[in-house]
Design an enzyme around this catalytic site. Structure first.
Site, PDB file in Angstrom:
ATOM      1  N   THR A  46       0.833  -1.207   0.000  1.00  0.00           N
ATOM      2  CA  THR A  46       0.000   0.000   0.000  1.00  0.00           C
ATOM      3  C   THR A  46       0.869   1.259   0.000  1.00  0.00           C
ATOM      4  OG1 THR A  46      -0.259   0.129   2.424  1.00  0.00           O
ATOM      5  CG2 THR A  46      -1.842  -1.226   1.207  1.00  0.00           C
ATOM      6  N   ASP A  47       2.016   1.210   0.656  1.00  0.00           N
ATOM      7  CA  ASP A  47       2.962   2.327   0.579  1.00  0.00           C
ATOM      8  C   ASP A  47       3.407   2.562  -0.865  1.00  0.00           C
ATOM      9  OD1 ASP A  47       3.433   3.624   3.018  1.00  0.00           O
ATOM     10  OD2 ASP A  47       4.728   2.033   3.741  1.00  0.00           O
TER      11      ASP A  47
END
Length: 391
Positions: A158-159
């Site tokens: 997700t980063d």
């Protein structure tokens, strides 16, 4: 020019991709530096982890809690093309450095904010971490083996996803600005990145009304399409369509499987995935992986090894595609670094430069912005750069 006011992963990764593409990226850090400078094994506030997502940037230290530093930032922002920030929502507004405060003096400014949950909504003010976002977005609920505890994806998906989505928005905004002269605000988050990447899983839920469950290495819509154990390791096989499946069965010595009712179509194979996988693995486990991969390649059946990273970075294909680089760093020496997956014929990317030392370009950047030597020294005396940054 890009002002990179980010730390850790998502924002730095976004700005680094822009840097690889040729942007002049100025990394603005607090006096103590980006948190990743101080990870285990760091050498004097320098770490390989920091270098991994900050290569090619110029480094400036500004203590944005100080009004004098905020003034410096505003001056830089007047001529900036892009600002990327990943502070908790509301922080840049409290500094008077949000999009609304800066766009008046720079209408073409493109201002990208990356946060945990986005700038709006009931969770908007919460901080963001990849682990938390992987859980909240549903990713952890479908990762791992059935019946086992939740597992996060092995990379900070997700980063990295939020960083890439931010780059996509920035490039679209640059195209719009080229036509209109106007910049805009971009708002993306780790939570939304995790959800947006859940293409098959969301579709399954929308179609059936049932929450998808983990299926290990297999595919929830195709079979056989998963990892299989060999005598000395694991390999992956993608034999999902009917013709490829028939060739695979023949290679395994069981051409008759392709005509059995439970395996005759992809839909039936998915329904009987576990039985099919057990039959296949009872055969593949008898011989070495290299032998199976050679046979599968010869038969035109998609396959590959499951490599650990020591094997990845010895792979001739990986090396031929320049995905392993060596970078010289004044504090860390020779560093291995990742290459870029984007190959362009006219404007090739440059991932070969190192990350900046803490505050390495304070003087050069401020001189470029029109500050005199005396003014820079006065800012230093006021503590705008902190106490540990370089000139």
């Amino acid at each position: 020019m890009v002002l990179d006011v980010t730390q850790v992963m998502a924002g730095p990764f976004c700005a680094m991709l822009l840097c690889d593409m040729g942007a002049d990226v100025i990394k603005i850090e607090p006096p103590g530096g980006d948190w990743t400078r101080n990870l285990a094994g760091a050498v004097g506030a320098e770490s390989p982890a920091f270098n991994a997502v900050n290569r090619g940037k110029r480094g400036v230290v500004l203590d944005l809690k100080r009004p004098e530093a905020q003034d410096v930032f505003r001056r830089l922002a007047r001529t900036a093309d892009i600002i990327v920030e990943n502070y908790r929502p509301g922080v840049m507004a409290r500094f008077g450095l949000d999009y609304a405060s800066l766009a008046g003096s720079n209408p073409g400014l493109i201002y990208a904010s990356i946060s945990g949950y986005g700038q709006t909504g009931p969770s908007g003010e919460k901080g963001g971490f990849d682990l938390v976002a992987q859980g909240a977005s549903g990713l952890m609920s479908i990762t791992g083996e059935p019946g086992r505890p939740p597992v996060k994806v092995g990379v900070p998906l997700t980063d990295l996803g939020a960083g890439m989505f931010a780059v996509t928005g920035i490039l679209a905004a640059l195209n719009y600005r080229q036509r209109t002269g106007l910049g805009q605000r971009i708002d993306t988050s780790l939570l939304e990145a995790g959800i947006a990447l859940s293409v098959w899983e969301a579709t399954e839920y929308f179609t059936t009304g049932n929450a998808p469950q983990p299926v290990g290495s297999s595919h929830r819509l195709s079979a056989p399409y998963q990892a299989f154990r060999c005598a000395d390791g694991y390999m992956t096989v993608g034999a999902a369509n009917d013709r490829t499946f028939a060739r695979f069965c023949a290679l395994l010595g069981h051409a008759d499987w392709a005509t059995e009712p439970q395996f005759v179509t992809n839909a039936s194979r998915v329904q009987h995935r576990a039985e099919l996988a057990a039959r296949i693995e009872a055969i593949t486990v008898e011989e070495p992986r290299s032998e199976w991969l050679a046979r599968l390649d010869e038969a035109g059946i998609p396959c590959g090894p499951i490599n650990d990273y020591s094997e990845v970075f010895r792979d001739p294909q990986v090396l031929a595609r320049d995905m392993l680089l060596e970078v010289d760093h004044p504090a860390l020496g020779a560093l291995h670094a990742l290459g870029t997956p984007i190959k362009m014929s006219r404007t090739p990317l440059d991932p070969s430069r190192r990350a900046p030392l803490l505050g390495e370009h304070n003087t050069a950047v401020l001189e470029q912005a029109g500050y005199s030597s005396e003014q820079i020294e006065e800012l230093r005396r006021q503590g705008v750069f902190g106490v540990s940054s370089r000139s």
